[in-house]
Design an enzyme around this catalytic site. Sequence first.
Site, PDB file in Angstrom:
ATOM      1  NE  ARG A  18      -2.442  -1.440   3.102  1.00  0.00           N
ATOM      2  CZ  ARG A  18      -2.317  -0.546   4.557  1.00  0.00           C
ATOM      3  NH1 ARG A  18      -3.213   0.086   4.540  1.00  0.00           N
ATOM      4  NH2 ARG A  18      -1.112  -1.199   5.934  1.00  0.00           N
ATOM      5  CG  ASN A  36      -4.464  -4.680   3.974  1.00  0.00           C
ATOM      6  OD1 ASN A  36      -3.363  -3.972   2.546  1.00  0.00           O
ATOM      7  ND2 ASN A  36      -3.201  -4.728   5.427  1.00  0.00           N
TER       8      ASN A  36
END
Length: 89
Positions: A18, A36
């Site tokens: 990320r 997530n």
Amino acid sequence: MACMRCIVSGRVQGVWFRETTRRKALELGLTGQALNLRDGTVEVIACGEEQALQALQEWLWTGSPLSRVDDVRCGSLARPVWYSGFHTG
């Protein structure tokens, strides 16, 4: 401006995927977020110029150095979403 939503699967959680995506998106001038999901995938929503979105979509197959990307599924969002910067959740 256009927006896309991508679901990235593989080893993409706990490997700085990320954050690396955030850095690449900002480098490309995009806004959005990378989150997530409970199933182990990462959802990426990105908004900006079409060429930059295409570049991010291609880059998602590479990901972070520790990740292993098995699949990237992207689609356009019908309506733009307004973000300030690019965030990880």
